[in-house]
Design a protein around this motif. Structure first.
Motif, mmCIF file in Angstrom:
data_model
loop_
_atom_site.group_PDB
_atom_site.id
_atom_site.type_symbol
_atom_site.label_atom_id
_atom_site.label_comp_id
_atom_site.label_asym_id
_atom_site.label_seq_id
_atom_site.Cartn_x
_atom_site.Cartn_y
_atom_site.Cartn_z
ATOM 1 N N VAL A 284 6.574 8.872 1.148
ATOM 2 C CA VAL A 284 7.154 7.645 1.704
ATOM 3 C C VAL A 284 8.560 7.457 1.122
ATOM 4 O O VAL A 284 8.711 7.301 -0.078
ATOM 5 C CB VAL A 284 6.290 6.409 1.378
ATOM 6 N N PRO A 285 9.592 7.481 1.983
ATOM 7 C CA PRO A 285 10.952 7.332 1.461
ATOM 8 C C PRO A 285 11.303 5.886 1.107
ATOM 9 O O PRO A 285 10.718 4.944 1.639
ATOM 10 C CB PRO A 285 11.837 7.825 2.609
ATOM 11 N N LEU A 286 12.255 5.734 0.188
ATOM 12 C CA LEU A 286 12.795 4.409 -0.114
ATOM 13 C C LEU A 286 13.366 3.806 1.158
ATOM 14 O O LEU A 286 13.873 4.522 2.012
ATOM 15 C CB LEU A 286 13.923 4.517 -1.152
ATOM 16 N N LYS A 287 13.285 2.498 1.274
ATOM 17 C CA LYS A 287 13.811 1.722 2.392
ATOM 18 C C LYS A 287 13.056 1.934 3.696
ATOM 19 O O LYS A 287 13.434 1.405 4.727
ATOM 20 C CB LYS A 287 15.311 1.981 2.608
ATOM 21 N N ALA A 288 11.963 2.703 3.657
ATOM 22 C CA ALA A 288 11.141 2.877 4.855
ATOM 23 C C ALA A 288 10.382 1.584 5.126
ATOM 24 O O ALA A 288 10.046 0.838 4.210
ATOM 25 C CB ALA A 288 10.154 4.024 4.669
ATOM 26 N N ARG A 289 10.126 1.311 6.383
ATOM 27 C CA ARG A 289 9.305 0.171 6.772
ATOM 28 C C ARG A 289 7.868 0.671 6.824
ATOM 29 O O ARG A 289 7.577 1.672 7.472
ATOM 30 C CB ARG A 289 9.770 -0.356 8.123
ATOM 31 N N VAL A 290 6.986 -0.001 6.105
ATOM 32 C CA VAL A 290 5.608 0.465 5.992
ATOM 33 C C VAL A 290 4.601 -0.656 6.228
ATOM 34 O O VAL A 290 4.935 -1.833 6.141
ATOM 35 C CB VAL A 290 5.328 1.078 4.591
ATOM 36 N N ARG A 291 3.393 -0.233 6.533
ATOM 37 C CA ARG A 291 2.256 -1.155 6.583
ATOM 38 C C ARG A 291 1.277 -0.648 5.532
ATOM 39 O O ARG A 291 0.951 0.540 5.508
ATOM 40 C CB ARG A 291 1.599 -1.145 7.957
ATOM 41 N N ILE A 292 0.843 -1.531 4.654
ATOM 42 C CA ILE A 292 -0.079 -1.149 3.580
ATOM 43 C C ILE A 292 -1.330 -2.003 3.662
ATOM 44 O O ILE A 292 -1.250 -3.230 3.773
ATOM 45 C CB ILE A 292 0.590 -1.330 2.193
ATOM 46 N N GLU A 293 -2.470 -1.333 3.617
ATOM 47 C CA GLU A 293 -3.742 -2.036 3.441
ATOM 48 C C GLU A 293 -4.026 -1.993 1.947
ATOM 49 O O GLU A 293 -3.931 -0.933 1.332
ATOM 50 C CB GLU A 293 -4.855 -1.336 4.224
ATOM 51 N N TRP A 294 -4.330 -3.140 1.369
ATOM 52 C CA TRP A 294 -4.521 -3.213 -0.076
ATOM 53 C C TRP A 294 -5.792 -3.966 -0.421
ATOM 54 O O TRP A 294 -6.359 -4.674 0.400
ATOM 55 C CB TRP A 294 -3.313 -3.874 -0.743
ATOM 56 N N ILE A 295 -6.207 -3.763 -1.667
ATOM 57 C CA ILE A 295 -7.332 -4.498 -2.237
ATOM 58 C C ILE A 295 -6.926 -4.834 -3.669
ATOM 59 O O ILE A 295 -6.208 -4.068 -4.300
ATOM 60 C CB ILE A 295 -8.618 -3.650 -2.169
ATOM 61 N N PHE A 296 -7.337 -5.997 -4.156
ATOM 62 C CA PHE A 296 -6.983 -6.377 -5.516
ATOM 63 C C PHE A 296 -8.154 -6.098 -6.444
ATOM 64 O O PHE A 296 -9.194 -6.746 -6.366
ATOM 65 C CB PHE A 296 -6.579 -7.846 -5.603
ATOM 66 N N GLU A 297 -8.008 -5.082 -7.312
ATOM 67 C CA GLU A 297 -8.959 -4.774 -8.379
ATOM 68 C C GLU A 297 -8.137 -4.565 -9.640
ATOM 69 O O GLU A 297 -7.599 -3.487 -9.853
ATOM 70 C CB GLU A 297 -9.745 -3.489 -8.059
#
Length: 86
Positions: free
Chosen positions: A57-70
């Motif tokens: 994943v390059p810097l300044k790329a637009r991304v969608r992230i699925e996350w979970i908090f653990e």
């Protein structure tokens, strides 16, 4: 357990994490891979598959992230929506 999906721009990254400034947020948040395999002495470490994906994943790329908090924000899935033009 908290979890969700964000869309934003990659503002920083290192070998084992990615920082994304989500749309509408003031500053970026760091997301790290899940820990796999127990203690480091037993061969445990950041999820190798996700580390490899984050590396691409390059810097300044637009991304969608699925996350979970653990304990920390953990990346479940990362998708590049748009790369910054060079």
């Amino acid at each position: 357990m908290k979890k969700g999906t964000i869309t934003g721009v990659v503002t920083a990254k290192a070998a084992n994490w990615i920082e994304v400034k989500a749309d509408g947020e003031e500053k970026g948040r760091r997301y790290i891979p899940h820990w796999r395999g127990g203690a480091p002495k037993d061969g445990g470490g950041p999820d190798k598959e996700m580390v490899a994906k984050l590396k691409d994943v390059p810097l300044k790329a637009r991304v969608r992230i699925e996350w979970i908090f653990e304990e920390h924000y953990r990346v479940e899935k990362v998708e590049i929506l748009k790369k910054e033009k060079e």
